[in-house]
Design an enzyme around this catalytic site. Sequence first.
Site, short mmCIF file in Angstrom:
data_model
loop_
_atom_site.label_atom_id
_atom_site.label_comp_id
_atom_site.label_asym_id
_atom_site.label_seq_id
_atom_site.Cartn_x
_atom_site.Cartn_y
_atom_site.Cartn_z
N GLU A 1 0.85 -1.19 0.00
CA GLU A 1 0.00 0.00 0.00
C GLU A 1 0.88 1.23 0.00
OE1 GLU A 1 -3.16 0.63 2.63
OE2 GLU A 1 -3.83 -1.44 2.58
N ASP B 1 -5.79 9.11 10.43
CA ASP B 1 -4.46 8.66 10.79
C ASP B 1 -3.99 9.19 12.14
OD1 ASP B 1 -3.46 7.01 8.57
OD2 ASP B 1 -3.90 8.79 7.40
#
Lengths: 269, 397
Positions: free
Chosen positions: A49, A60
């Site tokens: 990824e 995040d």
Amino acid sequence: MSKIEQIFSEAAAADKKLFLPYLCAGDPTLELTEKLVLEAEKNGADLLELGLPFSDPIADGPTVQKAVVRSLENGLKVENFFTMVERLRAQTELPLILMTYYNPVMKWGETKFLTAASKAGLDAILVVDLPPEEGLEFYQKASQAGLDTVLLATPTTSPERVAELSSLATGFIYYVMVTGVTGARKTYDEKLLNRLKLASEASRLPVVAGFGVSNYEMIEPYLEYVDGVVTGSAIIEKIENNLTSETAMIESVGSFIRKLSADLHRTGE
Amino acid sequence: MEISFHKERHFGKFGGQFVPETLVAPLEELADAYNHFIKDSQFQQDLRKIFKEYGGRPTPLTYAGQLSEELGRKIFLKREDLNHTGAHKLNNAIGQILLADRMGKERIIAETGAGQHGVAVATVCAYFNKDCVVYMGEKDTERQALNVYRMELLGARVEPVKSGGKTLKDATNEAIRDWVTNVEDTHYLLGSVVGPYPYPDMVRDFQAVIGNEAKEQFAQQHGGKPDGLLACIGGGSNAMGLFAPFLEDKEVRLFGVEAAGSGLDTGHHSAPLVTAGPGVLHGSKSFLMCDEDGQVMTPHSIAAGLDYPGVGPQLAQLKEQGRLKVTAVPDELVIRGFKHLSKLEGIIPALEPAHLFGLFLDRPEWLEECETVIINLSGRGDKDVIEVAEYENRELF
């Protein structure tokens, strides 16, 4: 059959769990990201990824946030990101999944962005803040551009919704193992196992587990219900701890990936 | 429920729910609760009672005689500065805490820039006996130490945010991350008409008490309807609160003023409606200040309450439809407007609505042919006195 479909179906046949390391593109530079991707492949990554940084990554935690800051402060541009992917594509067949947020995509224009992604050689796309309700057209366009699509499912997603998500996506379902943001953790919530099991049974696509994975032991109890595992923050910590030495950074990231992928690959045997 | 596009969650091509999957279910829960209680007569009765007995509503509509004479128009000031805690922010905080209480949420989180919304949230959390965490950019906690202390006095925990530019945008990111993590017992009390559906609708509806009162007061004090409404726009909650009850009155014109900061050509401003194109931030699509790769810019305004790179999606739609006329006013004029209104009418305005009086000094003709205008005086300027003195290099202590 797409590259992603193929690798998952081969793995399922061999009862092999796949390993998907996550790297934040441009952390600390695109040149190093390129080297780290190749190092990851050499050490057993099955897919990878690649995060395309966005200034305001609401899903995040601190580790990825810092990586995003390093990347943007070093001048990351979307165009240069695609050029780096093109260079990588000349050196490896490793399936690459683009992970980003919607604003960079929208600013480029959906079609232009998807065409560039596909042309550069990316295999799939995951847009963290674009649920299918807002992205029905986008996900169709992505398929038309030759990219597989990945959708998120979380502990707050009902099994019915997982089933629907898995009929809209084409690549796999990325199961978020925590109610929370990215970042390495030591353990998971006790209710997780059952929720993951239900989601896994509901999904028509392979399921990949991510968020919080920092070692093999913590993910081991869940492997029965997943086809692969993503690790991000734990890898980025290796980058962060070795910013002064390129050699040490590559070695540290490589050995982490080597160990985790070896453990995962052994699971089915 | 089958996955499909929800037209009613958008304002034309703006709005929507651009959120990570973790928030899809909690937003559904919030939307259900909001759509239920907004029509519930007991809820509305309780809301009115708290507005009146705790918040100090209704706020007056003051005819500004000298300003009117100077401008050759009749100017009415909707006195949101007289709310408990000093700004319109309290209306939304009261509405949402009552909703959160009905939903059984015991923990409240919020973002704040200068601290006005944070203080309003800390206030209602004290009143409702809820746990309260306010995220505030580290830079803002330094600039607004007084408001940090006020929030602490009210029993809130202020969490300094060290990421990004360390201001409102970053505090909002951090509040969303907290919500993603603690969705089950926590309500995110968002302070403006931004964010994913149902926030832009919900915050507008709780702030609409401003426009509803103003409409009635204007009819009583003057008669008929005003020709124009004028408000400053950051996220846009005070503007939408005034505008919302007049949206169907097509003859009433809408005017909005954004922050031109150091000047629109310097890049240091907070004027997305005037300068930017569409983008997605914090869960909705609207006008957004960002570069060609979609990286969000750090905004600037002397008025911390306007210091935000985006704007409410309904305001974006009203602008696109030509229903809303928008301009921007720079810091330097804001200071002059701040002082001008103070001397002229005996009202010290917050720096946010001071943009409107700065505009009058520079371009009084901008309101075109409007003879009667209601201005949302969204907050009082006590909080800004020190900042203005510093701007003028005047030593107070």
